[in-house]
Design a protein around this motif. Sequence first.
Motif, PDB file in Angstrom:
ATOM      1  N   ILE A   3       0.989   1.438   1.844  1.00 15.34           N
ATOM      2  CA  ILE A   3       1.248   2.114   0.580  1.00 15.34           C
ATOM      3  C   ILE A   3       0.210   1.636  -0.413  1.00 15.34           C
ATOM      4  O   ILE A   3       0.160   0.465  -0.752  1.00 15.34           O
ATOM      5  CB  ILE A   3       2.667   1.823   0.058  1.00 15.34           C
ATOM      6  CG1 ILE A   3       3.693   2.294   1.070  1.00 15.34           C
ATOM      7  CG2 ILE A   3       2.886   2.480  -1.295  1.00 15.34           C
ATOM      8  CD1 ILE A   3       5.115   1.961   0.690  1.00 15.34           C
ATOM      9  N   GLU A   4      -0.640   2.565  -0.847  1.00 14.45           N
ATOM     10  CA  GLU A   4      -1.678   2.222  -1.805  1.00 14.45           C
ATOM     11  C   GLU A   4      -1.143   2.346  -3.219  1.00 14.45           C
ATOM     12  O   GLU A   4      -0.303   3.192  -3.496  1.00 14.45           O
ATOM     13  CB  GLU A   4      -2.871   3.166  -1.627  1.00 14.45           C
ATOM     14  CG  GLU A   4      -3.493   3.067  -0.257  1.00 14.45           C
ATOM     15  CD  GLU A   4      -4.508   4.157  -0.009  1.00 14.45           C
ATOM     16  OE1 GLU A   4      -4.754   4.976  -0.912  1.00 14.45           O
ATOM     17  OE2 GLU A   4      -5.050   4.197   1.103  1.00 14.45           O
ATOM     18  N   GLY A   5      -1.632   1.514  -4.103  1.00 13.13           N
ATOM     19  CA  GLY A   5      -1.290   1.623  -5.506  1.00 13.13           C
ATOM     20  C   GLY A   5       0.112   1.121  -5.825  1.00 13.13           C
ATOM     21  O   GLY A   5       0.668   1.459  -6.851  1.00 13.13           O
ATOM     22  N   GLU A   6       0.686   0.306  -4.964  1.00 11.84           N
ATOM     23  CA  GLU A   6       2.027  -0.201  -5.224  1.00 11.84           C
ATOM     24  C   GLU A   6       1.909  -1.283  -6.284  1.00 11.84           C
ATOM     25  O   GLU A   6       1.097  -2.196  -6.176  1.00 11.84           O
ATOM     26  CB  GLU A   6       2.617  -0.753  -3.920  1.00 11.84           C
ATOM     27  CG  GLU A   6       4.069  -1.076  -4.046  1.00 11.84           C
ATOM     28  CD  GLU A   6       4.644  -1.398  -2.678  1.00 11.84           C
ATOM     29  OE1 GLU A   6       5.727  -0.875  -2.397  1.00 11.84           O
ATOM     30  OE2 GLU A   6       4.018  -2.146  -1.940  1.00 11.84           O
ATOM     31  N   ARG A  14       7.749   2.414 -10.953  1.00 10.61           N
ATOM     32  CA  ARG A  14       7.019   3.020  -9.846  1.00 10.61           C
ATOM     33  C   ARG A  14       7.354   4.499  -9.697  1.00 10.61           C
ATOM     34  O   ARG A  14       6.809   5.168  -8.856  1.00 10.61           O
ATOM     35  CB  ARG A  14       7.345   2.304  -8.534  1.00 10.61           C
ATOM     36  CG  ARG A  14       6.723   0.920  -8.474  1.00 10.61           C
ATOM     37  CD  ARG A  14       6.935   0.340  -7.125  1.00 10.61           C
ATOM     38  NE  ARG A  14       8.373   0.078  -6.968  1.00 10.61           N
ATOM     39  CZ  ARG A  14       8.907  -0.562  -5.963  1.00 10.61           C
ATOM     40  NH1 ARG A  14       8.158  -0.982  -4.986  1.00 10.61           N
ATOM     41  NH2 ARG A  14      10.195  -0.765  -5.890  1.00 10.61           N
ATOM     42  N   GLU A  53      -0.657   7.422  -1.688  1.00 13.73           N
ATOM     43  CA  GLU A  53      -1.214   7.067  -2.988  1.00 13.73           C
ATOM     44  C   GLU A  53      -0.172   6.428  -3.895  1.00 13.73           C
ATOM     45  O   GLU A  53      -0.521   5.768  -4.862  1.00 13.73           O
ATOM     46  CB  GLU A  53      -1.811   8.299  -3.657  1.00 13.73           C
ATOM     47  CG  GLU A  53      -3.019   8.838  -2.914  1.00 13.73           C
ATOM     48  CD  GLU A  53      -3.590  10.079  -3.571  1.00 13.73           C
ATOM     49  OE1 GLU A  53      -3.212  10.393  -4.717  1.00 13.73           O
ATOM     50  OE2 GLU A  53      -4.417  10.735  -2.912  1.00 13.73           O
ATOM     51  N   SER A  54       1.103   6.648  -3.616  1.00 13.55           N
ATOM     52  CA  SER A  54       2.165   6.085  -4.452  1.00 13.55           C
ATOM     53  C   SER A  54       3.445   5.964  -3.633  1.00 13.55           C
ATOM     54  O   SER A  54       3.577   6.562  -2.564  1.00 13.55           O
ATOM     55  CB  SER A  54       2.421   6.976  -5.671  1.00 13.55           C
ATOM     56  OG  SER A  54       2.975   8.214  -5.244  1.00 13.55           O
ATOM     57  N   VAL A  55       4.365   5.220  -4.156  1.00 12.79           N
ATOM     58  CA  VAL A  55       5.677   5.080  -3.527  1.00 12.79           C
ATOM     59  C   VAL A  55       6.398   6.431  -3.561  1.00 12.79           C
ATOM     60  O   VAL A  55       7.054   6.820  -2.603  1.00 12.79           O
ATOM     61  CB  VAL A  55       6.515   3.989  -4.235  1.00 12.79           C
ATOM     62  CG1 VAL A  55       7.925   3.939  -3.688  1.00 12.79           C
ATOM     63  CG2 VAL A  55       5.847   2.632  -4.086  1.00 12.79           C
ATOM     64  N   THR A  56       6.241   7.151  -4.649  1.00 15.70           N
ATOM     65  CA  THR A  56       6.865   8.475  -4.765  1.00 15.70           C
ATOM     66  C   THR A  56       6.356   9.399  -3.665  1.00 15.70           C
ATOM     67  O   THR A  56       7.142  10.081  -3.008  1.00 15.70           O
ATOM     68  CB  THR A  56       6.576   9.084  -6.149  1.00 15.70           C
ATOM     69  OG1 THR A  56       7.100   8.206  -7.157  1.00 15.70           O
ATOM     70  CG2 THR A  56       7.205  10.459  -6.290  1.00 15.70           C
ATOM     71  N   GLN A  57       5.052   9.416  -3.427  1.00 11.30           N
ATOM     72  CA  GLN A  57       4.493  10.250  -2.364  1.00 11.30           C
ATOM     73  C   GLN A  57       5.047   9.816  -1.003  1.00 11.30           C
ATOM     74  O   GLN A  57       5.342  10.653  -0.156  1.00 11.30           O
ATOM     75  CB  GLN A  57       2.974  10.170  -2.347  1.00 11.30           C
ATOM     76  CG  GLN A  57       2.357  11.072  -1.287  1.00 11.30           C
ATOM     77  CD  GLN A  57       0.878  10.815  -1.064  1.00 11.30           C
ATOM     78  OE1 GLN A  57       0.368   9.743  -1.373  1.00 11.30           O
ATOM     79  NE2 GLN A  57       0.199  11.811  -0.513  1.00 11.30           N
ATOM     80  N   TYR A  58       5.190   8.519  -0.807  1.00 10.22           N
ATOM     81  CA  TYR A  58       5.757   8.009   0.445  1.00 10.22           C
ATOM     82  C   TYR A  58       7.161   8.576   0.671  1.00 10.22           C
ATOM     83  O   TYR A  58       7.449   9.146   1.722  1.00 10.22           O
ATOM     84  CB  TYR A  58       5.793   6.479   0.415  1.00 10.22           C
ATOM     85  CG  TYR A  58       6.565   5.869   1.553  1.00 10.22           C
ATOM     86  CD1 TYR A  58       5.997   5.777   2.823  1.00 10.22           C
ATOM     87  CD2 TYR A  58       7.851   5.394   1.363  1.00 10.22           C
ATOM     88  CE1 TYR A  58       6.704   5.221   3.874  1.00 10.22           C
ATOM     89  CE2 TYR A  58       8.566   4.838   2.414  1.00 10.22           C
ATOM     90  CZ  TYR A  58       7.988   4.747   3.662  1.00 10.22           C
ATOM     91  OH  TYR A  58       8.691   4.202   4.699  1.00 10.22           O
TER      92      TYR A  58
END
Length: 146
Positions: A3-6, A14, A53-58
């Motif tokens: 996870i990038e940008g965490e 987040r 790119e983000s936790v949300t995207q994950y």
Amino acid sequence: MMIEGEGSSSSKKRGVQNHDDGFINTLFSWSLDDICNENLFSHKVEKIPESFESVTQYFESFVYPLLEETRAQLFSPMETISSAPYANVDVFRPHGPELHDVKIDYWRNRFSNNGKEPYKTLPGDILILADAKPETISDLERVGKM
């Protein structure tokens, strides 16, 4: 999985939202036609990326695969509904239109131990309330029979 940008450990910072109610509300909004529809979410399921790119995207990348898997798991036992355990149910309404007392007779399962041992409910069981024991999915689809 990466996870990038965490950043911060705060879920609010987040952008992570509690989607539990939304998921449950989605499940309870499904009709029998929705559960039987193999194309309900399959066209929205995409390959899950290896990085985000983000936790949300994950989290968002798992929404449609989870919904499709849940729909498929609900549909699967419908094909063998005639062998499902069943019981007689009496519904009483002494507490208003939305709160009912329910009395369930003993569970029967014609295809297990020759009916000698009653079925015991398990966490995750789905109950179908119908005016007669359904033998096929089409028995559930009859208008006015549920």
